[in-house]
Design a protein around this motif. Structure first.
Motif, PDB file in Angstrom:
ATOM      1  N   ALA A 132     -25.964  -4.726  36.423  1.00 14.65           N
ATOM      2  CA  ALA A 132     -26.629  -4.157  35.252  1.00 14.65           C
ATOM      3  C   ALA A 132     -25.654  -3.871  34.114  1.00 14.65           C
ATOM      4  O   ALA A 132     -26.059  -3.326  33.092  1.00 14.65           O
ATOM      5  N   VAL A 133     -24.387  -4.256  34.271  1.00 13.15           N
ATOM      6  CA  VAL A 133     -23.408  -3.993  33.214  1.00 13.15           C
ATOM      7  C   VAL A 133     -23.847  -4.535  31.845  1.00 13.15           C
ATOM      8  O   VAL A 133     -23.749  -3.824  30.852  1.00 13.15           O
ATOM      9  N   PRO A 134     -24.370  -5.769  31.774  1.00 11.82           N
ATOM     10  CA  PRO A 134     -24.796  -6.237  30.451  1.00 11.82           C
ATOM     11  C   PRO A 134     -25.889  -5.358  29.822  1.00 11.82           C
ATOM     12  O   PRO A 134     -25.832  -5.074  28.628  1.00 11.82           O
ATOM     13  N   ILE A 137     -24.196  -2.161  28.571  1.00 13.74           N
ATOM     14  CA  ILE A 137     -23.440  -2.346  27.327  1.00 13.74           C
ATOM     15  C   ILE A 137     -24.399  -2.451  26.143  1.00 13.74           C
ATOM     16  O   ILE A 137     -24.256  -1.760  25.138  1.00 13.74           O
ATOM     17  N   GLU A 180     -24.690   0.274  23.172  1.00  8.43           N
ATOM     18  CA  GLU A 180     -24.296  -0.118  21.828  1.00  8.43           C
ATOM     19  C   GLU A 180     -25.424   0.097  20.830  1.00  8.43           C
ATOM     20  O   GLU A 180     -25.222   0.616  19.745  1.00  8.43           O
ATOM     21  N   ASP A 208     -26.651  -4.024  12.954  1.00 10.87           N
ATOM     22  CA  ASP A 208     -25.667  -3.930  14.037  1.00 10.87           C
ATOM     23  C   ASP A 208     -26.344  -3.870  15.403  1.00 10.87           C
ATOM     24  O   ASP A 208     -25.786  -4.297  16.411  1.00 10.87           O
ATOM     25  N   LEU A 221     -28.518  -7.585  17.106  1.00 10.74           N
ATOM     26  CA  LEU A 221     -27.942  -8.541  18.055  1.00 10.74           C
ATOM     27  C   LEU A 221     -28.139  -8.051  19.491  1.00 10.74           C
ATOM     28  O   LEU A 221     -28.561  -8.792  20.369  1.00 10.74           O
ATOM     29  N   TRP A 222     -27.866  -6.756  19.683  1.00 14.92           N
ATOM     30  CA  TRP A 222     -27.963  -6.196  21.032  1.00 14.92           C
ATOM     31  C   TRP A 222     -29.399  -6.137  21.513  1.00 14.92           C
ATOM     32  O   TRP A 222     -29.659  -6.305  22.702  1.00 14.92           O
ATOM     33  N   PHE A 233     -30.293  -9.534  22.592  1.00 18.44           N
ATOM     34  CA  PHE A 233     -29.604  -9.754  23.866  1.00 18.44           C
ATOM     35  C   PHE A 233     -30.374  -9.102  25.019  1.00 18.44           C
ATOM     36  O   PHE A 233     -30.623  -9.730  26.059  1.00 18.44           O
ATOM     37  N   PHE A 235     -32.119 -10.896  28.198  1.00 17.72           N
ATOM     38  CA  PHE A 235     -31.762 -10.483  29.557  1.00 17.72           C
ATOM     39  C   PHE A 235     -33.020 -10.158  30.357  1.00 17.72           C
ATOM     40  O   PHE A 235     -33.201 -10.608  31.495  1.00 17.72           O
TER      41      PHE A 235
END
Lengths: 234, 225, 246
Positions: free
Chosen positions: B174-176, B179, B183, B196, B199-200, B203, B207
């Motif tokens: 689950a690290v991604p 992060i 963020e 900013d 993007l996350w 992502f 995921f």
């Protein structure tokens, strides 16, 4: 595979890795030139010849786990499960080599033991994922069940790897970078490249030998179980 | 169609059971609260510095609390071997995954919405400056944790380590999510432009889709014996 | 329990013909089932006997498609079990050692949930019917947690009977039942059998189960030690054989 063919292949791989590694280390440590920017940390920078090939082999091993896991789910042939566990163990061993040599190299070069750069961090997480994979195997007794659960972890774990890498890379670009002198693979001297490839070939045959012997151990175990069942029946 | 039908049936069953016992929500809530309190001892809680790391603390608390909630959510299926009853039915076994994923996400989200103001008060944060975006981050992040967590709660339940196995498997994978969620939350807490976080968020959405589909396809193998 | 007899069974309730070919199941070195060959025709009422650990539960679980054999083949109507569509499970009903019930839900909620999983039409009506058939209607609103073992077992039977399967697989179904409830259980099984369904049950009490049976199997250490037709006539013989096995 028969025992004879196993033995012959193991002998070939063993001899090849011995010759390649001895000559490769001789070349890398005594012949290859020193990179200009690394001159001040002379002997240490040569760790790089082990560090980089080990990383490649670890990734390769985990790719084998992934493919073998898929193959097991499709065919239900336990041989693929044996291949998967053998590759996972070899991968974890080389992962440890990467994680140990990384800080040894980083301390004199960068002044810090550990840097949370994308590649190193990904390797660490990769290590944790496959330790989890081996733990799952350890804690499931029944073989077909173990093979199924492990295959699922092996597949999800491998799909996760590039995503972990991406997340780390994007993350780090937004944060102050540690002082990395140009990155490790930028403008490699051809003689250094030769050294890396030489050791890579040596370590690859060595990893192949480990994989083969580990796989063979699973074959022997299965045979033992089969015989024990036959005794139980009689 | 049968997948959808079975998914809804399992989701509705979980809602009903949770309304009775409140097992999952109370686990996430109480543990999350305890962690929030514990965090306040590790640094000056209302400082500027707190603002910078609040996103991280928030998601760490959610992630650890989620491990407890996920284990309890799956314990419902292993008590009396209910899982075998489900496997007997002519429904898609993947629907069990989807139904549990929906209910786990919902319960965790509910607990997080209660915990969020607590964090806001403890750490002197304005968490609701951009409520729509905050909700989106919570939803996508929680979904991601639940997508992997639901799968691995089933894997763990099949090992001799039982519940202990879940954090060992879930946390590295689950690290991604962690992060990306941290963020984007940090962006929302500061006055940085939304771009900013965009993007996350994309992502996270990617995921969630990848792992929901992958786990849905693989879940039947976990149930097999 | 009113006897259920409908000679014209709907297609999902027809009994499949069952065929085991050299079927084995291993758990590590332990041989649970050892090269079983067996054929069961639609409409048989088979009682599986044997000492503890003989493989009765494993056999029933494999027949219920809950477990895969390690070697050999399981065929339903000449179709390998592994290639059957999920809809085939509509024809199977299974009662195991565990109840498969959610403790925190009521009897009725449990049954409604399973009725939805089986995609039954008129689920509410069907749930009402089985509640009556298993004689648990008065406890319909009680949480399963609050029921005695015997009542839970009756709910488990109701769960397996919701979709009126053509093949009933029951692992020691009389566990926890008091004598009147046992009598009703066997009346119900007899009625299922009369309606043309296949019933396979395991039991450790031949005196109770054999009078109904059309066939008796004795498992010993995973092997089929005995396969006898017309068990009611050979009750003494079978009991003696079982004693010897124990």
């Amino acid at each position: 595979m028969t025992d004879r063919r196993f033995d012959r292949l193991a002998f070939l791989l063993g001899t090849a890795s011995l010759v390649l590694l001895l000559s490769g280390f001789y070349y890398c440590f005594l012949v290859a030139p020193v990179e200009a920017t690394m001159a001040k940390v002379e002997p240490v920078q040569r760790i790089f010849y082990i560090h980089l090939p080990s990383a490649f082999i670890a990734f390769l091993a985990f790719f084998i786990v992934f493919v073998a896991s898929l193959a097991y789910l499709i065919t239900r042939e336990l041989h693929f499960d044996w291949l998967a566990v053998s590759a996972a163990e070899v991968g974890v061993v080389f992962c440890i080599a990467v994680l140990v040599t990384g800080p040894l190299w980083a301390k004199p070069v960068w002044g810090i033991w550990w840097t949370w750069d994308a590649r190193l961090t990904t390797t660490l997480i990769l290590f944790l994922i496959y330790v989890g994979y081996l733990l799952v195997r350890h804690y499931v007794a029944e073989e077909s069940r173990r093979a199924l659960l492990a295959a699922v972890v092996g597949i999800i774990g491998f799909v996760d790897v590039p995503i972990v890498y991406m997340a780390n890379r994007w993350w780090r670009t937004q944060h102050p970078q540690p002082v990395i002198a140009g990155g490790e693979s930028s403008g490699l001297d051809p003689r250094m490249l030769l050294g890396v490839l030489w050791v890579f070939a040596g370590l690859l045959t060595f990893a192949g030998l480990l994989l083969l012997q580990r796989y063979r151990l699973e074959c022997v175990r299965a045979e033992l179980t089969r015989l024990a069942r036959r005794t139980a029946r009689a | 169609m049968s997948t959808l039908r079975a998914t809804v049936a399992i989701f509705a069953k979980d809602l009903l059971a949770e309304r009775r016992t409140k097992d999952v929500v109370s686990a996430v809530l109480l543990f999350g609260f305890t962690i929030a309190v514990a965090f306040t001892f590790s640094f000056e809680p209302s400082s500027e510095q707190a603002r910078a790391i609040a996103g991280g603390l928030l998601w760490l608390a959610f992630l650890f609390a989620a491990v407890l909630g996920l284990n309890r959510g799956f314990a419902r299926e292993t008590a009396n071997q209910c899982l075998q009853g489900l496997r007997l039915a002519p429904a898609d076994p993947g629907a069990i995954y989807l139904g549990k994923l929906l209910s786990n996400t919902l319960f965790m989200l509910f607990a997080e919405l209660v915990l969020l103001p607590v964090f806001g008060v403890f750490f002197n944060l304005s968490l609701w400056a951009r409520p729509g975006w905050m909700l989106l981050v919570l939803l996508l992040g929680t979904w991601g944790v639940a997508a992997l967590g639901t799968m691995f709660s089933a894997v763990s339940a099949n090992t001799r380590m039982q519940e202990l196995m879940l954090p060992l498997l879930l946390l590295p994978l689950a690290v991604p999510v962690l992060i990306a969620a941290i963020e984007s939350t940090t962006v929302l807490l500061s006055d940085r432009p939304l771009a900013d976080a965009a993007l996350w968020l994309r992502f996270l959405a990617g995921f969630d889709i990848i792992f929901t589909v992958l786990c849905w396809l693989l879940f039947p193998y976990v149930l097999e014996e | 329990m009113p006897p259920h007899a409908s000679p014209d069974l709907p297609p999902e309730a027809t009994s499949p013909r069952l065929h085991l070919r050299q079927l084995s199941k291993y758990f590590g070195r332990f041989v649970a089932l050892d090269r079983l060959d067996l054929e069961v025709q639609p409409g048989e009422l088979v009682v599986v006997l044997g000492p503890n650990g003989a493989g009765k539960t494993t056999l029933l679980r494999i027949l219920a498609l809950l477990q895969q054999p390690s070697e050999g083949e399981l065929l339903f109507d000449d179709q390998p079990a592994r290639r059957l569509p999920p809809a085939f499970r509509q024809r199977l009903g299974f009662v195991g050692h565990e109840t498969f019930l959610y403790d925190e839900l009521t009897v009725e909620e449990n049954l409604r949930f399973y009725a939805r999983l089986y995609a039954l039409d008129a689920a509410a009506q069907r749930v009402g019917e089985v509640l009556g058939e298993m004689d648990i209607a008065p406890r319909a609103r009680s949480p399963v947690r609050s029921l005695s073992r015997g009542l839970k077992q009756r709910v488990a039977l109701a769960r397996a009977w919701l979709h009126r399967p053509g093949l009933l697989l029951l692992d020691e179904p009389s566990t926890g039942l008091d004598p009147p409830a046992r009598a009703r259980l066997f009346d119900w099984l007899a009625a299922c059998h009369r309606s043309g369904r296949t019933v396979i049950l395991s039991s450790h009490d031949p005196a109770e189960s054999l009078p109904l049976a059309t066939r008796a199997l004795l498992l010993e250490r995973g092997r089929l030690a005995l396969d006898l037709p017309d068990p009611p006539a050979r009750l003494k013989e079978i009991e003696a054989r079982l004693q010897a096995a124990n």
